[in-house]
Design a protein around this motif. Structure first.
Motif, PDB file in Angstrom:
ATOM      1  N   VAL A  65       0.992  -1.034  -0.396  1.00  0.00           N
ATOM      2  CA  VAL A  65      -0.221  -0.101  -0.072  1.00  0.00           C
ATOM      3  C   VAL A  65       1.035   1.075   0.203  1.00  0.00           C
ATOM      4  CG1 VAL A  65      -1.651   1.205   0.951  1.00  0.00           C
ATOM      5  CG2 VAL A  65      -1.737  -1.006   1.346  1.00  0.00           C
ATOM      6  N   ALA A  66       1.337   1.511   1.229  1.00  0.00           N
ATOM      7  CA  ALA A  66       2.591   2.239   0.882  1.00  0.00           C
ATOM      8  C   ALA A  66       3.434   3.235  -0.277  1.00  0.00           C
ATOM      9  CB  ALA A  66       3.656   2.708   1.530  1.00  0.00           C
ATOM     10  N   ARG A  67       4.014   1.647  -1.242  1.00  0.00           N
ATOM     11  CA  ARG A  67       4.574   1.700  -2.593  1.00  0.00           C
ATOM     12  C   ARG A  67       3.564   2.179  -3.483  1.00  0.00           C
ATOM     13  NH1 ARG A  67       7.955  -2.588  -0.447  1.00  0.00           N
ATOM     14  NH2 ARG A  67       5.855  -4.417  -0.966  1.00  0.00           N
ATOM     15  N   GLN A  68       2.342   2.079  -3.744  1.00  0.00           N
ATOM     16  CA  GLN A  68       1.351   2.111  -4.365  1.00  0.00           C
ATOM     17  C   GLN A  68       1.357   4.152  -3.938  1.00  0.00           C
ATOM     18  OE1 GLN A  68      -1.557  -0.113  -5.204  1.00  0.00           O
ATOM     19  NE2 GLN A  68      -0.567  -1.937  -5.700  1.00  0.00           N
ATOM     20  N   ILE A  69       0.818   4.229  -2.795  1.00  0.00           N
ATOM     21  CA  ILE A  69       0.082   5.385  -3.036  1.00  0.00           C
ATOM     22  C   ILE A  69       2.097   6.461  -2.901  1.00  0.00           C
ATOM     23  CG2 ILE A  69       0.345   7.332  -0.990  1.00  0.00           C
ATOM     24  CD1 ILE A  69      -1.360   4.649   0.733  1.00  0.00           C
ATOM     25  N   ARG A  70       3.030   5.558  -2.905  1.00  0.00           N
ATOM     26  CA  ARG A  70       4.831   6.985  -3.166  1.00  0.00           C
ATOM     27  C   ARG A  70       4.293   6.987  -4.502  1.00  0.00           C
ATOM     28  NH1 ARG A  70       4.567   9.430   0.583  1.00  0.00           N
ATOM     29  NH2 ARG A  70       5.232   8.863   1.900  1.00  0.00           N
ATOM     30  N   HIS A  71       3.861   6.469  -5.456  1.00  0.00           N
ATOM     31  CA  HIS A  71       3.357   6.293  -6.732  1.00  0.00           C
ATOM     32  C   HIS A  71       2.871   7.971  -7.374  1.00  0.00           C
ATOM     33  CE1 HIS A  71       5.530   3.043  -8.330  1.00  0.00           C
ATOM     34  NE2 HIS A  71       4.565   2.403  -7.560  1.00  0.00           N
ATOM     35  N   PHE A  72       2.146   7.995  -6.406  1.00  0.00           N
ATOM     36  CA  PHE A  72       1.362   9.569  -7.217  1.00  0.00           C
ATOM     37  C   PHE A  72       0.709  10.863  -5.762  1.00  0.00           C
ATOM     38  CE2 PHE A  72      -1.705   6.123  -5.385  1.00  0.00           C
ATOM     39  CZ  PHE A  72      -2.398   6.767  -4.700  1.00  0.00           C
ATOM     40  N   SER A  73       1.369   9.985  -4.383  1.00  0.00           N
ATOM     41  CA  SER A  73       1.304  11.335  -3.795  1.00  0.00           C
ATOM     42  C   SER A  73       2.475  11.588  -1.877  1.00  0.00           C
ATOM     43  CB  SER A  73      -0.120  10.534  -2.220  1.00  0.00           C
ATOM     44  OG  SER A  73       0.301  11.355  -1.527  1.00  0.00           O
ATOM     45  N   ASP A  74       2.452  12.779  -1.851  1.00  0.00           N
ATOM     46  CA  ASP A  74       4.004  12.530  -0.800  1.00  0.00           C
ATOM     47  C   ASP A  74       3.228  12.884   0.681  1.00  0.00           C
ATOM     48  OD1 ASP A  74       1.867  15.375  -1.304  1.00  0.00           O
ATOM     49  OD2 ASP A  74       4.218  16.070  -1.032  1.00  0.00           O
ATOM     50  N   THR A  75       1.723  12.549   0.897  1.00  0.00           N
ATOM     51  CA  THR A  75       1.291  12.352   2.109  1.00  0.00           C
ATOM     52  C   THR A  75       2.455  11.917   3.347  1.00  0.00           C
ATOM     53  OG1 THR A  75      -0.576  11.974   3.150  1.00  0.00           O
ATOM     54  CG2 THR A  75       0.021  10.201   1.483  1.00  0.00           C
ATOM     55  N   TYR A  76       2.359  12.285   4.504  1.00  0.00           N
ATOM     56  CA  TYR A  76       2.815  11.602   5.615  1.00  0.00           C
ATOM     57  C   TYR A  76       2.597  10.325   5.713  1.00  0.00           C
ATOM     58  CZ  TYR A  76       5.750  16.017   6.277  1.00  0.00           C
ATOM     59  OH  TYR A  76       6.150  16.756   6.138  1.00  0.00           O
ATOM     60  N   ILE A  77       3.345   9.222   6.184  1.00  0.00           N
ATOM     61  CA  ILE A  77       2.898   8.356   6.331  1.00  0.00           C
ATOM     62  C   ILE A  77       3.121   7.153   7.681  1.00  0.00           C
ATOM     63  CG2 ILE A  77       2.812   5.584   5.627  1.00  0.00           C
ATOM     64  CD1 ILE A  77       2.685   6.057   2.781  1.00  0.00           C
ATOM     65  N   ILE A  78       2.187   6.985   8.569  1.00  0.00           N
ATOM     66  CA  ILE A  78       2.535   6.522   9.532  1.00  0.00           C
ATOM     67  C   ILE A  78       2.057   5.354   9.474  1.00  0.00           C
ATOM     68  CG2 ILE A  78       2.647   6.507  11.960  1.00  0.00           C
ATOM     69  CD1 ILE A  78       2.650   9.598  12.248  1.00  0.00           C
ATOM     70  N   ILE A  79       3.202   4.688   9.911  1.00  0.00           N
ATOM     71  CA  ILE A  79       2.507   2.710   9.618  1.00  0.00           C
ATOM     72  C   ILE A  79       2.529   2.588  11.203  1.00  0.00           C
ATOM     73  CG2 ILE A  79       3.462   0.750   9.737  1.00  0.00           C
ATOM     74  CD1 ILE A  79       4.557   1.124   7.534  1.00  0.00           C
ATOM     75  N   LEU A  80       1.147   2.271  11.626  1.00  0.00           N
ATOM     76  CA  LEU A  80       1.044   1.967  13.045  1.00  0.00           C
ATOM     77  C   LEU A  80       0.680  -0.420  12.649  1.00  0.00           C
ATOM     78  CD1 LEU A  80      -1.759   4.527  14.063  1.00  0.00           C
ATOM     79  CD2 LEU A  80       0.559   4.095  14.543  1.00  0.00           C
ATOM     80  N   SER A  81       1.917  -0.345  13.963  1.00  0.00           N
ATOM     81  CA  SER A  81       1.806  -2.059  13.125  1.00  0.00           C
ATOM     82  C   SER A  81       2.422  -2.710  14.766  1.00  0.00           C
ATOM     83  CB  SER A  81       2.672  -2.383  11.706  1.00  0.00           C
ATOM     84  OG  SER A  81       2.497  -3.818  12.471  1.00  0.00           O
ATOM     85  N   ALA A  82       2.033  -3.624  14.830  1.00  0.00           N
ATOM     86  CA  ALA A  82       2.112  -4.601  16.045  1.00  0.00           C
ATOM     87  C   ALA A  82       3.080  -5.422  15.994  1.00  0.00           C
ATOM     88  CB  ALA A  82       0.612  -5.898  16.683  1.00  0.00           C
ATOM     89  N   ARG A  83       3.407  -5.318  14.917  1.00  0.00           N
ATOM     90  CA  ARG A  83       5.005  -5.804  14.230  1.00  0.00           C
ATOM     91  C   ARG A  83       5.946  -4.899  15.048  1.00  0.00           C
ATOM     92  NH1 ARG A  83       5.118  -8.429   8.416  1.00  0.00           N
ATOM     93  NH2 ARG A  83       2.996  -8.706   7.439  1.00  0.00           N
ATOM     94  N   THR A  84       7.125  -5.704  15.675  1.00  0.00           N
ATOM     95  CA  THR A  84       8.220  -5.428  16.517  1.00  0.00           C
ATOM     96  C   THR A  84       9.217  -5.200  16.253  1.00  0.00           C
ATOM     97  OG1 THR A  84       8.132  -6.886  18.465  1.00  0.00           O
ATOM     98  CG2 THR A  84       6.424  -4.787  18.609  1.00  0.00           C
ATOM     99  N   GLU A  85       9.936  -6.344  14.940  1.00  0.00           N
ATOM    100  CA  GLU A  85      11.072  -6.540  14.884  1.00  0.00           C
ATOM    101  C   GLU A  85      11.315  -5.678  14.432  1.00  0.00           C
ATOM    102  OE1 GLU A  85      13.235  -9.083  15.424  1.00  0.00           O
ATOM    103  OE2 GLU A  85      11.270  -9.986  16.834  1.00  0.00           O
ATOM    104  N   GLU A  86      13.329  -5.085  14.011  1.00  0.00           N
ATOM    105  CA  GLU A  86      14.045  -3.824  13.339  1.00  0.00           C
ATOM    106  C   GLU A  86      13.279  -3.872  11.862  1.00  0.00           C
ATOM    107  OE1 GLU A  86      17.950  -1.641  13.185  1.00  0.00           O
ATOM    108  OE2 GLU A  86      18.229  -3.361  13.548  1.00  0.00           O
ATOM    109  N   VAL A  87      13.899  -4.935  11.126  1.00  0.00           N
ATOM    110  CA  VAL A  87      13.363  -5.407   9.892  1.00  0.00           C
ATOM    111  C   VAL A  87      12.031  -5.167   9.758  1.00  0.00           C
ATOM    112  CG1 VAL A  87      12.713  -7.236  10.192  1.00  0.00           C
ATOM    113  CG2 VAL A  87      13.443  -6.708   7.856  1.00  0.00           C
ATOM    114  N   ASP A  88      10.929  -4.994  10.088  1.00  0.00           N
ATOM    115  CA  ASP A  88       9.679  -4.719   9.936  1.00  0.00           C
ATOM    116  C   ASP A  88       9.934  -3.009  10.440  1.00  0.00           C
ATOM    117  OD1 ASP A  88       8.488  -7.099   9.472  1.00  0.00           O
ATOM    118  OD2 ASP A  88       8.598  -7.024  11.363  1.00  0.00           O
ATOM    119  N   THR A  89      10.614  -2.118  10.680  1.00  0.00           N
ATOM    120  CA  THR A  89      10.582  -1.171  10.368  1.00  0.00           C
ATOM    121  C   THR A  89      11.578  -0.768   9.593  1.00  0.00           C
ATOM    122  OG1 THR A  89      10.289  -1.021  13.360  1.00  0.00           O
ATOM    123  CG2 THR A  89      11.149   0.882  11.936  1.00  0.00           C
ATOM    124  N   LEU A  90      12.452  -1.225   9.212  1.00  0.00           N
ATOM    125  CA  LEU A  90      13.343  -1.021   7.671  1.00  0.00           C
ATOM    126  C   LEU A  90      11.919  -0.952   6.610  1.00  0.00           C
ATOM    127  CD1 LEU A  90      16.673  -1.889   9.503  1.00  0.00           C
ATOM    128  CD2 LEU A  90      15.668   0.042   9.698  1.00  0.00           C
TER     129      LEU A  90
END
Length: 259
Positions: A65-90
């Motif tokens: 979803v983030a990748r698709q949004i970035r094709h046409f929008s510069d909206t600030y994106i905040i991901i809110l997720s239960a995933r806590t691993e560093e790899v998910d953040t990156l």
């Protein structure tokens, strides 16, 4: 169109309702959806300044979803997720997110991060310096970026316009996220003076004037955002044309090249 418009992409109804309440209290008009494809459509339709995004969504996941949004929008994106691993953040930052907050989150912390993002919108246009910078021409001031007289900053064929939020490389447009643009502008304003990762982290939080605690994850986020900038500018670390890494310290503009 209202200035503060937000899209909420969250499949958990309770969290979705909480986010609507938090953002409404912050003065946002909100549009909430529960699926990734609907979220992409909502961002396209409503052109929000802010988008909150879960990762685990029906259909396409939050990264896509983030990748698709970035094709046409510069909206600030905040991901809110239960995933806590560093790899998910990156992965989230690499997909184009500006920030990553793990669930359960504190409403006050989310509100603070949102307000920091709102402060950043006009920060550099109103004050084109980084902390500790000297006015042009003051004794000891470093080499400047090349001014063009019409609001652009230029360096080695790279141009940015802070007020119009435009970036061009050798005459071609470059699409940057808001965080990527802000970091690039901070480095260009710093000229040949090194700008530390801590300073850049505080700039992203809107705390450049007050200071504050900077975590290792904050510094890592700066690294990921700047790696994305380098990729978009085709600027290799070992032979930089634009951004030079000062190992263990931070970043500065690369040496000006003869035109």
């Amino acid at each position: 169109m209202p200035d503060r418009v937000a899209v909420i992409i969250e499949d958990d109804a309770d969290i979705r309702n909480l986010l609507e309440a938090i953002l409404a209290q912050a003065g946002f008009t909100t549009h909430a959806v529960s699926e990734g494809a609907d979220g992409v459509a909502a961002v396209r339709d409503h052109q929000p300044i802010l988008t909150t995004l879960d990762i685990s969504l029906p259909g396409i996941d939050g990264f896509e979803v983030a990748r698709q949004i970035r094709h046409f929008s510069d909206t600030y994106i905040i991901i809110l997720s239960a995933r806590t691993e560093e790899v998910d953040t990156l992965m989230g930052l690499d997909a184009g997110a500006d920030d990553y907050l793990t669930k359960p989150f504190r409403p006050r912390e989310l509100r603070a991060r949102v307000e920091a993002m709102m402060r950043r919108r006009n920060l550099y246009a109103a004050d084109g310096t980084v902390p500790g910078d000297r006015p042009a021409g003051e004794p000891g001031a470093p080499e400047e970026t090349e001014p063009t007289g019409d609001g652009w900053l230029s360096h080695n064929g790279l141009r940015i316009h802070p007020e119009m939020r435009l970036c061009e490389l050798d005459g071609s447009s470059v699409t940057l996220t808001r965080s990527e643009f802000d970091l690039l502008q901070a480095i260009m304003n710093g000229k040949r003076r090194v700008v530390s990762k801590d300073t850049l982290s505080l700039e992203l939080r809107g705390d450049h004037s007050t200071g504050g605690y900077v975590s290792e994850s904050d510094r890592r986020a700066v690294e990921v955002h700047l790696a994305n900038v380098r990729r978009k500018l085709n600027d290799p670390v070992n032979a930089p044309r634009f951004i030079e890494t000062v190992r263990g310290v931070g970043y500065r503009l690369a040496t000006r090249q003869a035109q």
